[in-house]
Design a protein around this motif. Structure first.
Motif, PDB file in Angstrom:
ATOM      1  N   THR A 173       1.220  -1.407   0.157  1.00  0.00           N
ATOM      2  CA  THR A 173      -0.176  -0.177   0.174  1.00  0.00           C
ATOM      3  C   THR A 173       1.408   1.023  -0.637  1.00  0.00           C
ATOM      4  O   THR A 173       0.584   2.457  -0.388  1.00  0.00           O
ATOM      5  CB  THR A 173      -0.836   0.447   1.140  1.00  0.00           C
ATOM      6  N   HIS A 174       1.539   1.193   0.974  1.00  0.00           N
ATOM      7  CA  HIS A 174       3.115   2.334   0.208  1.00  0.00           C
ATOM      8  C   HIS A 174       4.511   1.052   0.201  1.00  0.00           C
ATOM      9  O   HIS A 174       5.094   0.421   0.062  1.00  0.00           O
ATOM     10  CB  HIS A 174       3.732   2.479   1.919  1.00  0.00           C
ATOM     11  N   GLY A 175       4.795   1.636  -1.464  1.00  0.00           N
ATOM     12  CA  GLY A 175       5.346   1.370  -2.393  1.00  0.00           C
ATOM     13  C   GLY A 175       7.087   0.763  -1.810  1.00  0.00           C
ATOM     14  O   GLY A 175       7.422  -0.226  -1.764  1.00  0.00           O
ATOM     15  N   ASN A 176       7.660   1.937  -0.489  1.00  0.00           N
ATOM     16  CA  ASN A 176       8.943   1.571   0.205  1.00  0.00           C
ATOM     17  C   ASN A 176       9.192   1.210   1.456  1.00  0.00           C
ATOM     18  O   ASN A 176       9.678   0.898   2.153  1.00  0.00           O
ATOM     19  CB  ASN A 176       9.687   3.168   0.299  1.00  0.00           C
ATOM     20  N   GLU A 177       7.463   0.009   1.854  1.00  0.00           N
ATOM     21  CA  GLU A 177       7.391  -0.331   3.288  1.00  0.00           C
ATOM     22  C   GLU A 177       7.932  -2.020   2.259  1.00  0.00           C
ATOM     23  O   GLU A 177       6.352  -2.572   2.346  1.00  0.00           O
ATOM     24  CB  GLU A 177       6.229  -0.713   3.973  1.00  0.00           C
ATOM     25  N   LEU A 178       9.201  -2.687   2.694  1.00  0.00           N
ATOM     26  CA  LEU A 178       9.358  -3.773   2.292  1.00  0.00           C
ATOM     27  C   LEU A 178       8.771  -4.857   2.855  1.00  0.00           C
ATOM     28  O   LEU A 178       8.878  -6.335   1.790  1.00  0.00           O
ATOM     29  CB  LEU A 178      11.090  -3.687   1.597  1.00  0.00           C
ATOM     30  N   CYS A 208       9.167   3.789  -3.302  1.00  0.00           N
ATOM     31  CA  CYS A 208       8.615   5.500  -2.902  1.00  0.00           C
ATOM     32  C   CYS A 208       7.329   5.116  -2.263  1.00  0.00           C
ATOM     33  O   CYS A 208       6.812   3.863  -2.789  1.00  0.00           O
ATOM     34  CB  CYS A 208       8.606   6.064  -4.333  1.00  0.00           C
ATOM     35  N   ARG A 209       7.006   6.082  -1.408  1.00  0.00           N
ATOM     36  CA  ARG A 209       5.536   5.297  -0.826  1.00  0.00           C
ATOM     37  C   ARG A 209       4.407   5.304  -1.609  1.00  0.00           C
ATOM     38  O   ARG A 209       3.401   4.903  -1.585  1.00  0.00           O
ATOM     39  CB  ARG A 209       5.746   6.621   0.567  1.00  0.00           C
ATOM     40  N   TYR A 210       4.243   6.881  -2.449  1.00  0.00           N
ATOM     41  CA  TYR A 210       3.719   6.610  -3.609  1.00  0.00           C
ATOM     42  C   TYR A 210       4.318   7.631  -4.473  1.00  0.00           C
ATOM     43  O   TYR A 210       4.896   8.585  -5.029  1.00  0.00           O
ATOM     44  CB  TYR A 210       1.875   7.517  -2.672  1.00  0.00           C
ATOM     45  N   LEU A 258      -1.051  -5.168   5.321  1.00  0.00           N
ATOM     46  CA  LEU A 258       0.357  -5.263   5.989  1.00  0.00           C
ATOM     47  C   LEU A 258       1.763  -4.102   6.169  1.00  0.00           C
ATOM     48  O   LEU A 258       1.858  -3.385   4.773  1.00  0.00           O
ATOM     49  CB  LEU A 258       1.330  -6.636   4.991  1.00  0.00           C
ATOM     50  N   HIS A 259       2.506  -3.153   6.978  1.00  0.00           N
ATOM     51  CA  HIS A 259       2.727  -1.854   6.619  1.00  0.00           C
ATOM     52  C   HIS A 259       4.028  -2.451   7.639  1.00  0.00           C
ATOM     53  O   HIS A 259       4.268  -2.855   8.698  1.00  0.00           O
ATOM     54  CB  HIS A 259       2.326  -0.150   6.985  1.00  0.00           C
ATOM     55  N   SER A 260       5.355  -1.591   7.347  1.00  0.00           N
ATOM     56  CA  SER A 260       6.508  -1.338   8.281  1.00  0.00           C
ATOM     57  C   SER A 260       6.711   0.029   9.060  1.00  0.00           C
ATOM     58  O   SER A 260       5.759   1.071   7.947  1.00  0.00           O
ATOM     59  CB  SER A 260       7.801  -1.791   7.720  1.00  0.00           C
TER      60      SER A 260
HETATM   61 ZN   LIG Z   1       2.623   2.505   5.709  1.00  0.00          ZN
END
Ligand SMILES: [Zn+2]
Length: 298
Positions: free
Chosen positions: A14-19, A56-58, A106-108
């Motif tokens: 959902t956020h592209g840089n939260e691997l 990146c996040r977005y 799923l986020h970090s």
């Molecule tokens: Zn996130």
């Protein structure tokens, strides 16, 4: 709750840089048998493939703030994430066909939040599930956002059941094997819990839960132009979920002065110094610590 939880969406990126979430979803897509349970079906989704590709996040705006009812009907909003939000709804809740019953997103975080469960709503099922997860690892915390429920702009709010999992601290664009494996453990535990529930053999849960309820946020010290004038106080850095008492140091200005907490009751900050929140004017989210009963049944 009589209804079974038959279809679960497991979302990463959902956020592209939260691997953590990105690679966990990719792993499950490679080994779908890991998600197999007799009583339910799991749909895996990379929510923002372009942001993942660009690390990146977005691309245009934060996808996890795009699930606003009015905006979803507005076809003139055609940024990448605004279009993705509409596509994701079409995929997860297709008109005229059974949609998903639950979302795990799923986020970090760069904050020291351990394994944080952010339930989509205060639905008793979510609270029981969260209490159960709390028994599995000492770093599990349960945190309820200020805007939970159907009015929230977050992806998880599309259905009442489910949660966001935030794990940290880990930098953006970085994988931590430990947090990856613990997130995987939580996903497996959630699937086992739901499967047992569907079979009428609910796993035992504690009858109460410590809930960190978000009540507001603090911004960094800034000048009139919005320029930062200080940073998180070193004594507060990485102290997520620890008590912050009135007067305790919160920020240190570039001139070396400490700024104390001005509230008049003890709070428990989370998302302290989260990298993605500088642009949102959030230096930390303040929560109240509550012990709540986890009721059985509806
Ligand atoms: Zn996130």
């Amino acid at each position: 709750m009589a209804d079974l939880v038959k279809r679960i969406a497991l979302v990463g990126g959902t956020h592209g840089n939260e691997l953590t979430g990105v690679y966990l979803v990719k792993k499950f897509q490679q080994y779908p048998d890991l998600l197999k349970r007799n009583s339910l079906e799991v749909l895996t989704l990379l929510a923002s493939p372009r942001a993942v590709a660009e690390n990146c996040r977005y691309i245009d705006r934060d996808l996890n703030r795009c699930f606003v009812n009015d905006e979803l009907l507005d076809l003139t909003l055609a940024g990448y994430e605004e279009r993705r939000a509409k596509e994701i709804i079409g995929q997860l809740l297709p008109p005229g066909r059974p949609g998903i019953d639950m979302i795990i997103d799923l986020h970090s975080t760069t904050a020291n939040m351990g394994l944080s469960i952010l339930p989509s709503s205060k639905h008793p099922f979510n609270l029981r599930l969260s209490a159960y997860l709390g028994t599995l690892d000492s770093s599990v915390r349960v945190c309820l956002g200020e805007s939970s429920g159907p009015d929230s702009p977050m992806l998880r709010s599309l259905v009442p059941l489910g949660c966001t999992i935030e794990v940290g601290p880990v930098a953006q664009g970085v994988l931590s094997a430990e947090l990856f494996e613990k997130t995987e453990m939580l996903v497996q535990a959630i699937l086992d819990y739901v499967d047992a529930y569907n079979r009428g053999a609910a796993l035992p849960t504690p009858d109460s839960l410590i809930l960190y309820q978000a009540i507001g946020s603090l911004d960094y010290p800034r000048d009139a132009a919005g320029e930062l004038q200080g940073a998180i106080h070193p004594q507060l850095q990485f102290q997520d979920y620890e008590p912050l008492v009135p007067g305790a140091p919160v920020f240190r200005t570039f001139a070396g002065e400490s700024i104390g907490y001005l509230g008049n009751s003890t709070v428990f900050p989370v998302f302290i110094n989260e990298a993605a929140y500088y642009e949102k004017n959030i230096a930390m989210v303040l929560t109240e610590k509550q012990q709540i009963k986890v009721v059985d049944g509806e």
